[in-house]
Design a protein around this motif. Structure first.
Motif, PDB file in Angstrom:
ATOM      1  N   GLY A 143       0.774  -1.231   0.000  1.00 13.18           N
ATOM      2  CA  GLY A 143       0.000   0.000   0.000  1.00 13.18           C
ATOM      3  C   GLY A 143       0.804   1.278   0.000  1.00 13.18           C
ATOM      4  O   GLY A 143       0.238   2.368  -0.117  1.00 13.18           O
ATOM      5  N   ARG A 144       2.132   1.185   0.109  1.00 19.08           N
ATOM      6  CA  ARG A 144       2.989   2.382   0.133  1.00 19.08           C
ATOM      7  C   ARG A 144       3.560   2.624  -1.260  1.00 19.08           C
ATOM      8  O   ARG A 144       4.119   1.726  -1.890  1.00 19.08           O
ATOM      9  CB  ARG A 144       4.124   2.225   1.145  1.00 19.08           C
ATOM     10  CG  ARG A 144       3.635   2.170   2.589  1.00 19.08           C
ATOM     11  CD  ARG A 144       4.798   1.852   3.518  1.00 19.08           C
ATOM     12  NE  ARG A 144       5.802   2.912   3.495  1.00 19.08           N
ATOM     13  CZ  ARG A 144       5.806   3.954   4.315  1.00 19.08           C
ATOM     14  NH1 ARG A 144       4.852   4.084   5.227  1.00 19.08           N
ATOM     15  NH2 ARG A 144       6.760   4.859   4.251  1.00 19.08           N
ATOM     16  N   LEU A 145       3.443   3.858  -1.720  1.00 22.17           N
ATOM     17  CA  LEU A 145       3.891   4.233  -3.054  1.00 22.17           C
ATOM     18  C   LEU A 145       5.407   4.375  -3.116  1.00 22.17           C
ATOM     19  O   LEU A 145       6.024   4.990  -2.251  1.00 22.17           O
ATOM     20  CB  LEU A 145       3.241   5.559  -3.458  1.00 22.17           C
ATOM     21  CG  LEU A 145       3.724   6.204  -4.769  1.00 22.17           C
ATOM     22  CD1 LEU A 145       3.294   5.372  -5.968  1.00 22.17           C
ATOM     23  CD2 LEU A 145       3.196   7.635  -4.878  1.00 22.17           C
ATOM     24  N   VAL A 146       6.006   3.814  -4.172  1.00 17.97           N
ATOM     25  CA  VAL A 146       7.398   4.092  -4.540  1.00 17.97           C
ATOM     26  C   VAL A 146       7.327   5.081  -5.703  1.00 17.97           C
ATOM     27  O   VAL A 146       7.009   4.686  -6.832  1.00 17.97           O
ATOM     28  CB  VAL A 146       8.141   2.813  -4.965  1.00 17.97           C
ATOM     29  CG1 VAL A 146       9.589   3.140  -5.336  1.00 17.97           C
ATOM     30  CG2 VAL A 146       8.086   1.761  -3.871  1.00 17.97           C
ATOM     31  N   PRO A 147       7.552   6.381  -5.484  1.00 14.44           N
ATOM     32  CA  PRO A 147       7.206   7.383  -6.499  1.00 14.44           C
ATOM     33  C   PRO A 147       8.134   7.412  -7.703  1.00 14.44           C
ATOM     34  O   PRO A 147       9.285   6.973  -7.654  1.00 14.44           O
ATOM     35  CB  PRO A 147       7.291   8.703  -5.718  1.00 14.44           C
ATOM     36  CG  PRO A 147       8.231   8.437  -4.597  1.00 14.44           C
ATOM     37  CD  PRO A 147       8.039   6.995  -4.235  1.00 14.44           C
TER      38      PRO A 147
END
Length: 245
Positions: A143-147
């Motif tokens: 659920g955590r974005l790697v931008p």
């Protein structure tokens, strides 16, 4: 709560107020054609036109089709090269006269889908791909974005993948759905080899026609689903980013 979102694309610039409780547009979006060349000044004028259409006052989230770090646009594959290392936050904020938040377009779409759409509640590795003028990507780990992943620029058979498998490539070369689906399949297999995602979310305007090509894609182990917010995901994600500032 309503926040305004703008999605700058290679073919169109669209925006609307977003109801962040529902994760949907609060009003019908307004769209103008992306100018050619898509210089910073001309695009800023179009963004101001979209915002002005609603008479919006307050924070605005804006997507950009390239790498964005701290409001500065670092790449410009499908817009004018004048965007490279441009302080887009300052330029667009001045033109619309409101506080703005700038982020990568696919990242915005991905955040919206992970919160309100096809990726809601999904853990593990999830990759959203937006097929349009180019190919945008958003990578999520639990659920955590790697931008700013920009996986559309992976090399595939000696070309930028987006030059072969984007919706624009399909249109420019007048490819049949099966022919284009075969190209998308090759691209997905390449991305899968690198990241082993549990889920691919396929977005962009073509997600409205997912039944024409997704069933034709074979050999991909990951689950593949069309984006639920379809082509509004970028607007919703942009508004979400502005609300977090």
């Amino acid at each position: 709560m309503e926040i305004f979102g703008v999605d700058i694309g290679g073919s169109g610039i669209k925006g609307a107020p977003v109801d962040l409780d529902r994760g949907d547009l609060a009003q019908e979006r307004h769209k103008v054609l992306t100018p050619h060349p898509a210089t910073p000044d001309r695009v800023a004028g179009c963004v101001a036109e979209v915002v002005g259409h609603f008479g919006w006052q307050g924070p605005i989230g804006i997507t950009f089709p390239g790498v964005v770090t701290d409001g500065v646009t670092r790449t410009a594959a499908n817009v004018d090269k004048g965007w490279i290392d441009k302080d887009a936050g300052a330029l667009l904020g001045e033109r619309v006269g409101q506080p703005v938040t700038i982020l990568n377009d696919a990242d915005a779409a991905g955040v919206a889908e992970m919160t309100f759409g096809a990726g809601r509640g999904r853990k593990g590795t999830v990759i959203m791909l937006t097929l349009g003028t180019g190919i945008g990507s958003a990578l999520f780990i639990d659920g955590r974005l790697v931008p700013n992943t920009e996986l559309g620029h992976l090399e595939l058979h000696g070309h930028d993948a987006e030059k072969r498998a984007s919706t624009k490539a399909k249109e420019d070369e007048d490819l049949s759905w099966p022919h284009w689906a075969h190209r998308v399949q090759k691209y997905l297999l390449h991305v899968e080899m690198l990241f082993s995602p549990e889920l691919f979310i396929i977005g962009g305007g073509v997600s409205r026609k997912a039944e024409k090509f997704l069933p034709l894609i074979e050999k991909v182990r990951a689950e593949m689903v069309p984006a639920q917010l379809q082509n509004n995901a970028g607007i919703v994600g942009a508004a979400m980013a502005a609300a977090e500032k």
